[in-house]
Enzyme design. Structure first.
Site, PDB file in Angstrom:
ATOM      1  CD  GLU A 267      -1.068   0.713   3.657  1.00 47.34           C
ATOM      2  OE1 GLU A 267      -1.576   1.825   3.471  1.00 47.34           O
ATOM      3  OE2 GLU A 267      -1.193   0.069   4.714  1.00 47.34           O
TER       4      GLU A 267
ATOM      5  CB  SER B  24     -11.260   0.697   8.899  1.00 47.06           C
ATOM      6  OG  SER B  24     -10.545   0.768   7.683  1.00 47.06           O
TER       7      SER B  24
ATOM      8  CE  LYS C 175       0.238   2.063  14.811  1.00 43.72           C
ATOM      9  NZ  LYS C 175       0.157   2.116  13.362  1.00 43.72           N
TER      10      LYS C 175
END
Ligand code: PSU
Ligand code: MN
Length: 305
Positions: free
Chosen positions: A23, A139, A158
């Site tokens: 990415e 997300s 995270k």
């Protein structure tokens, strides 16, 4: 839609040779210049050294790029957050306007599949945010993982996120989650989250066999390969969790919302740990690239039998 696939990458895809996509939001929004460019290039080299071909994905001047050049990476890294962070919904806008875009996990999944790439390495995925029951902040990475048969190799997520809710969401989406040499879902900066995983695999070939099976099943759902950060680079759990809590408090005071949330938290955590989190971040991305390349090599072999 304009798409530029590097000759090497398109040859490799055609031949079924091992390819790993990468990415670009991690370059523009995830790390400061020049460490971002340096890391992106080193990660590509690690993939080559482990027998696969890297394909960094981005949007440059209105063109979807599969296999960015070193010049492209330098350009994105220098522009930093001046480049549009491109998740699923942003890609068509940036392409149509002829702009520059850095693809997130969701954006990279879409363009990887368009090009025919089945394995993708990154640092950490987006997920269900803490307080999502109030903010609805989940997300797009999770939906895209749930609707594309691709393997995303990461160091977990995270704890700026609610990891338990993230795991529940992945289960709802039908995403296969594999702990690579671990029994626990890794929490990015540390190997442990306290969340037990049902599936553990210790060798690249075992993961490749699952991917090959999913291909034969014509599965439309993704796989998450969760690799713990190498022990030598693991951060102190108390220190990192304090920094994350402080970053979340700052976010609430400042009223940060929407797509700015994740970049804000990543940057704040980096400041609060005095750059220590950056070293950990770089180390785990490199390790994920190595594991992804090893899996890609086995996957390619199994496809040629
Ligand atoms: N988590 C990280 N590092 C990152 C990101 C997430 O530890 O660089 C980036 C990835 O590009 C990921 C995106 O796909 O943030 C998720 O953004 P959002 O939460 O807005 O969906
Ligand atoms: Mn969000």
């Amino acid at each position: 839609m304009k798409i530029r696939i590097s000759t090497k990458v398109s040859e490799a895809i055609k031949n079924g040779d091992p390819v790993v996509s990468l990415e670009s939001t991690i370059i523009s929004h995830g790390m400061p210049y020049p460490q971002n460019v340096q890391t992106a290039l080193e990660v590509e080299k690690i993939i080559c050294d482990n027998g696969a071909l890297p394909a960094t994905i981005a949007i440059i001047k209105g063109e979807a790029v599969i296999g960015a050049t070193a010049e492209d990476i330098e350009y994105l890294g220098k522009k930093g957050s001046g480049v549009t962070k491109c998740g699923c919904r942003d890609i068509p806008v940036v392409l149509a306007r002829g702009g520059d875009g850095a693809t997130t996990v969701s954006g990279t999944i879409i363009l990887s599949k368009k090009a025919g790439i089945d394995i993708f390495a990154t640092g950490g995925i987006g997920g269900v945010h803490r307080m999502a029951f109030k903010t609805f902040d989940i997300s797009r990475d999770l939906k895209e993982l749930g609707s594309n048969n691709i393997a995303v190799v990461c160091a977990g997520a995270k704890s700026i996120l609610d990891l338990n809710l993230t795991m529940e969401y992945l289960e709802t989406e039908g995403v296969t989650v594999i702990g690579y040499q671990t029994d626990e879902f890794p929490a990015f900066y540390t190997g442990k989250s306290g969340i037990k995983l049902e599936v553990r695999m210790d060798a690249p070939i075992d993961v490749a066999q699952v991917l090959q099976t999913k291909k034969e099943m014509q599965s439309t759902v993704g796989t998450l390969v969760a690799v713990p950060i190498p022990k030598a680079y693991e951060m102190d759990a108390t220190e990192i969790n304090q920094a994350i809590d402080a970053a979340l408090a700052d976010m609430n005071v400042l009223g940060i919302a929407g797509k700015k949330v994740t970049p804000f938290l990543l940057d704040r955590v980096k400041q609060l740990t005095g750059g220590k989190s950056l070293d950990a971040n770089i180390a785990l991305v490199k390790n994920n690239a190595k594991v992804a390349a090893q899996i890609a090599v086995e996957y390619s072999k199994s496809g040629k039998h």
